[in-house]
Scaffold this motif. Structure first.
Motif, PDB file in Angstrom:
ATOM      1  N   LEU A  87       0.969  -1.127  -0.156  1.00  0.00           N
ATOM      2  CA  LEU A  87      -0.138  -0.147  -0.088  1.00  0.00           C
ATOM      3  C   LEU A  87       0.977   1.216  -0.065  1.00  0.00           C
ATOM      4  O   LEU A  87       1.911   1.152   0.440  1.00  0.00           O
ATOM      5  CB  LEU A  87      -0.950  -0.102   1.132  1.00  0.00           C
ATOM      6  CG  LEU A  87      -1.918  -1.039   1.316  1.00  0.00           C
ATOM      7  CD1 LEU A  87      -2.756  -0.988   2.654  1.00  0.00           C
ATOM      8  CD2 LEU A  87      -2.911  -0.623   0.289  1.00  0.00           C
ATOM      9  N   LYS A  88       0.332   2.510  -0.639  1.00  0.00           N
ATOM     10  CA  LYS A  88       0.986   3.706  -0.583  1.00  0.00           C
ATOM     11  C   LYS A  88       0.942   4.225   0.771  1.00  0.00           C
ATOM     12  O   LYS A  88       1.986   5.179   1.177  1.00  0.00           O
ATOM     13  CB  LYS A  88       0.735   4.438  -1.660  1.00  0.00           C
ATOM     14  CG  LYS A  88       1.005   3.991  -3.229  1.00  0.00           C
ATOM     15  CD  LYS A  88       0.450   4.899  -3.906  1.00  0.00           C
ATOM     16  CE  LYS A  88       0.807   4.305  -5.416  1.00  0.00           C
ATOM     17  NZ  LYS A  88       0.207   5.461  -6.496  1.00  0.00           N
ATOM     18  N   GLU A  89      -0.324   4.067   1.350  1.00  0.00           N
ATOM     19  CA  GLU A  89      -0.271   4.738   2.676  1.00  0.00           C
ATOM     20  C   GLU A  89      -0.981   3.646   3.859  1.00  0.00           C
ATOM     21  O   GLU A  89      -1.511   2.703   3.320  1.00  0.00           O
ATOM     22  CB  GLU A  89      -1.298   5.863   2.635  1.00  0.00           C
ATOM     23  CG  GLU A  89      -0.684   6.857   1.841  1.00  0.00           C
ATOM     24  CD  GLU A  89       0.390   7.834   2.285  1.00  0.00           C
ATOM     25  OE1 GLU A  89       0.260   7.386   3.554  1.00  0.00           O
ATOM     26  OE2 GLU A  89       0.994   8.510   1.692  1.00  0.00           O
ATOM     27  N   PRO A  90      -0.885   3.748   4.914  1.00  0.00           N
ATOM     28  CA  PRO A  90      -1.344   2.619   5.792  1.00  0.00           C
ATOM     29  C   PRO A  90      -3.044   3.031   5.785  1.00  0.00           C
ATOM     30  O   PRO A  90      -3.373   4.159   5.500  1.00  0.00           O
ATOM     31  CB  PRO A  90      -0.638   3.058   7.448  1.00  0.00           C
ATOM     32  CG  PRO A  90       0.578   3.999   7.023  1.00  0.00           C
ATOM     33  CD  PRO A  90       0.334   4.495   5.752  1.00  0.00           C
ATOM     34  N   ALA A  91      -3.657   2.038   6.186  1.00  0.00           N
ATOM     35  CA  ALA A  91      -5.025   2.161   5.967  1.00  0.00           C
ATOM     36  C   ALA A  91      -5.802   1.176   7.477  1.00  0.00           C
ATOM     37  O   ALA A  91      -5.368   0.339   7.868  1.00  0.00           O
ATOM     38  CB  ALA A  91      -5.627   1.293   4.864  1.00  0.00           C
ATOM     39  N   TYR A  92      -6.795   1.942   7.781  1.00  0.00           N
ATOM     40  CA  TYR A  92      -7.665   1.276   8.836  1.00  0.00           C
ATOM     41  C   TYR A  92      -8.307   0.079   8.517  1.00  0.00           C
ATOM     42  O   TYR A  92      -8.718  -0.022   7.197  1.00  0.00           O
ATOM     43  CB  TYR A  92      -8.584   2.403   9.261  1.00  0.00           C
ATOM     44  CG  TYR A  92      -8.223   3.539  10.111  1.00  0.00           C
ATOM     45  CD1 TYR A  92      -7.830   3.023  11.518  1.00  0.00           C
ATOM     46  CD2 TYR A  92      -7.997   4.850   9.871  1.00  0.00           C
ATOM     47  CE1 TYR A  92      -7.172   4.127  12.390  1.00  0.00           C
ATOM     48  CE2 TYR A  92      -7.334   5.697  10.692  1.00  0.00           C
ATOM     49  CZ  TYR A  92      -7.114   5.561  11.918  1.00  0.00           C
ATOM     50  OH  TYR A  92      -6.607   6.530  12.761  1.00  0.00           O
ATOM     51  N   VAL A  93      -8.415  -0.813   9.040  1.00  0.00           N
ATOM     52  CA  VAL A  93      -8.785  -1.983   8.843  1.00  0.00           C
ATOM     53  C   VAL A  93     -10.552  -2.047   8.954  1.00  0.00           C
ATOM     54  O   VAL A  93     -11.028  -1.399   9.729  1.00  0.00           O
ATOM     55  CB  VAL A  93      -8.320  -3.238   9.451  1.00  0.00           C
ATOM     56  CG1 VAL A  93      -8.834  -4.585   9.012  1.00  0.00           C
ATOM     57  CG2 VAL A  93      -6.835  -3.214   9.458  1.00  0.00           C
ATOM     58  N   LYS A 220      -3.894   1.080  12.501  1.00  0.00           N
ATOM     59  CA  LYS A 220      -3.934   1.124  11.078  1.00  0.00           C
ATOM     60  C   LYS A 220      -2.806  -0.177  10.701  1.00  0.00           C
ATOM     61  O   LYS A 220      -2.098  -0.648  11.292  1.00  0.00           O
ATOM     62  CB  LYS A 220      -3.642   2.460  10.657  1.00  0.00           C
ATOM     63  CG  LYS A 220      -4.557   3.554  10.502  1.00  0.00           C
ATOM     64  CD  LYS A 220      -4.042   4.721   9.899  1.00  0.00           C
ATOM     65  CE  LYS A 220      -2.944   5.309  10.441  1.00  0.00           C
ATOM     66  NZ  LYS A 220      -2.587   6.843  10.051  1.00  0.00           N
ATOM     67  N   ALA A 221      -3.019  -0.475   9.426  1.00  0.00           N
ATOM     68  CA  ALA A 221      -2.115  -1.555   8.698  1.00  0.00           C
ATOM     69  C   ALA A 221      -1.448  -1.261   7.542  1.00  0.00           C
ATOM     70  O   ALA A 221      -2.048  -0.526   6.835  1.00  0.00           O
ATOM     71  CB  ALA A 221      -2.987  -2.599   8.714  1.00  0.00           C
ATOM     72  N   LEU A 222      -0.224  -1.573   7.519  1.00  0.00           N
ATOM     73  CA  LEU A 222       0.561  -1.271   6.322  1.00  0.00           C
ATOM     74  C   LEU A 222       0.963  -2.727   5.834  1.00  0.00           C
ATOM     75  O   LEU A 222       1.681  -3.430   6.438  1.00  0.00           O
ATOM     76  CB  LEU A 222       1.871  -0.320   6.526  1.00  0.00           C
ATOM     77  CG  LEU A 222       2.729  -0.337   5.458  1.00  0.00           C
ATOM     78  CD1 LEU A 222       1.922   0.652   4.400  1.00  0.00           C
ATOM     79  CD2 LEU A 222       4.002   0.187   5.831  1.00  0.00           C
ATOM     80  N   GLU A 223       0.316  -2.957   4.481  1.00  0.00           N
ATOM     81  CA  GLU A 223       0.759  -4.381   3.931  1.00  0.00           C
ATOM     82  C   GLU A 223       2.054  -4.484   3.268  1.00  0.00           C
ATOM     83  O   GLU A 223       2.365  -3.634   2.528  1.00  0.00           O
ATOM     84  CB  GLU A 223      -0.339  -4.758   3.111  1.00  0.00           C
ATOM     85  CG  GLU A 223      -1.902  -4.856   3.777  1.00  0.00           C
ATOM     86  CD  GLU A 223      -2.592  -5.394   2.744  1.00  0.00           C
ATOM     87  OE1 GLU A 223      -2.745  -6.394   1.958  1.00  0.00           O
ATOM     88  OE2 GLU A 223      -3.825  -4.477   2.690  1.00  0.00           O
TER      89      GLU A 223
END
Length: 485
Positions: A87-93, A220-223
């Motif tokens: 991902l370009k940015e961390p995201a809330y799951v 948040k998660a960063l894949e």
């Protein structure tokens, strides 16, 4: 006029046809060279030429001093699932609502259960566990009523954890906190090392319960892109660490769920060094470490940790009994924080069942048990792989798990795994759709299958039915199929 074929080609084609008709199924041994020569009235050299031709076709394999065996079809697939992009940015799951719907549907008594990855009852050592329960109750009846809000550990159990760690290193009993499952251990660790809004680096794909925990804690998660054979990309992780994007990591380096991959030892060593350099903790889920198919049990990243940045979480639920609800964490420099969170959130874990597990672990019973499970689970995964390759479209590919008991399947891009799941449950087959293993809904055309159960005609029919549905969703056939029996 067609060109006549040689005798060895005739024999190879004849044996090929028998394999296609499943007279010889994957894993079966072919008749010996001498037997084939006598039966077909051919020379030994002609039979050898035929068998070598079949090896070149990928249909059989030679095993030293054992003969020739039919290969599992999965080994003939051209490609493994592709490596995910970061991902370009961390995201809330945001998977909880969809996941609960899927899990509820998968528990229906009308479906063939290929979803939840629980160890099958017939592989668990229930009789031996019963004896350990009775022995613990006789030896120390007070354990049946013993409860403490402060002291969560039974010394006999933590002693066994420390002893088993001697295979790869040494952990201090003072850093061990016994928990009510490996899941609770991971949850406590997340709360100890991070706060709401923080970013956790995860593998892509990763176990959906880990995503649930991150979501429930407002993180948040960063894949991190993850290779289906070697695990998380260390280069991508280093970039994320250098950019200050993550406050903690959460990995399954040994038999990742759902990929089944094992991170190479050099990569583990590199991860440990990066964590120390950047002062970032790693929560390591090692629940499948004992069920890897490698000749030697792979070491955890904790083995290379010299700074206390790795919090190693595990349990014996996959190989002994899930009902015990006993897990643990060797929490490194966060041991006190984890112990406090454990005390105020759920108190002590059953010290009676800790004593039962300590008894089971003290001796050869556990080692015998895991050796049996590794052997059987590897066979069952191979059987499931073969069935998928036989019944799913040729464009599908499957993982090659190095441990655990799940299979990760990549379907044609036009197949929507969530839509497929709705129809499959109606047809009596349960699985877990791929998007639930991603923080951002990746893997829309993937699914995970539980391979733990003993192979049966029911499972064979279920995979055939699921394969028909995949063909249909891929635009390769009609959707009118019946319920899996």
């Amino acid at each position: 006029m067609p060109t006549p074929i040689n005798l060895y080609e005739q024999l190879a084609n004849e044996l090929d046809a028998l394999i296609a008709q499943r007279v010889f199924a994957p894993g079966d041994k072919l008749p010996s060279i001498r037997h084939l020569a006598q039966q077909k009235r051919l020379s030994v050299s002609t039979v050898l030429q035929a068998l070598r031709l079949m090896e070149d076709r990928g249909l059989i394999e030679a095993r030293p001093q054992a003969g020739y065996y039919v290969r599992h079809r999965a080994r003939m697939l051209a490609a493994l699932p592709t490596e995910a992009q970061p991902l370009k940015e961390p995201a809330y799951v945001g998977i909880n609502n969809t996941l609960m719907r899927v899990l509820k549907a998968n528990e229906s008594p009308q479906v063939v259960h290929l979803g939840s990855a629980w160890p099958p009852d017939e592989l668990l050592p229930m009789r031996r566990v019963q004896k350990a329960v009775a022995a613990a109750a006789r030896r120390d009846p007070a354990l049946l009523s013993k409860v403490s809000c402060y002291e969560t550990n039974e010394p006999a159990f933590t002693r066994q954890v420390v002893r088993r760690a001697l295979d790869w290193g040494q952990i201090d009993s003072a850093e061990i906190v016994v928990t009510s499952s490996c899941t609770e251990a991971i949850s406590l660790c997340l709360r100890a090392v991070a706060k709401p809004g923080d970013t956790i680096a995860i593998e892509s794909a990763t176990y959906f319960v880990l995503l649930q925990l991150i979501e429930s804690l407002g993180m948040k998660a960063l894949e991190i892109p993850t290779h289906p054979k070697t695990g998380a990309s260390i280069d991508a992780l280093e970039l994320a660490l250098n950019a200050g994007l993550v406050q903690a990591c959460l990995f399954i380096p040994n038999a990742n769920n759902p990929l089944g991959c094992i991170m190479p030892e050099e990569n583990k060593r590199r991860v440990a060094a990066l964590l120390a350099q950047h002062d970032v903790p790693l929560i390591e889920d090692d629940v499948y470490g004992d069920l890897c198919f490698t000749p030697e049990r792979p070491w955890p990243i904790k083995a290379y940790d010299t700074s206390g940045h790795v919090l190693l979480c595990s349990s014996f639920s996959k190989a002994v009994t899930p009902a015990s609800r006993v897990g643990y964490v060797a929490a490194g420099r966060w041991a006190q924080e984890v112990a406090l969170l454990k005390m105020v959130s759920s108190g002590s874990t059953s010290q009676f069942f800790q004593a039962v597990l300590a008894d089971f672990l003290n001796g050869s019973s556990y080692d015998i048990q895991v050796r049996k499970m590794r052997r059987v689970l590897a066979q069952r995964i191979a059987r499931m792989s073969d069935a998928v390759c036989a019944h799913f479209p040729a464009a599908c590919s499957v993982s090659e798990p190095q441990g655990g008991f799940v299979l990760w399947v990549q379907m044609p891009e036009q197949v929507d795994a969530l839509a497929l799941h709705l129809e499959a449950v109606e047809q009596g087959v349960a699985f877990v759709p791929g998007p639930l293993f991603s923080a951002s809904g990746k893997f829309g055309n993937y699914l995970r299958l539980n391979c733990g159960n003993a192979w049966s005609d029911e499972i064979e029919r279920a995979i055939a039915r699921l394969g028909q549905l995949v063909h249909s969703h891929a635009g390769e056939g009609p959707r009118s199929v019946g319920r899996a029996a």
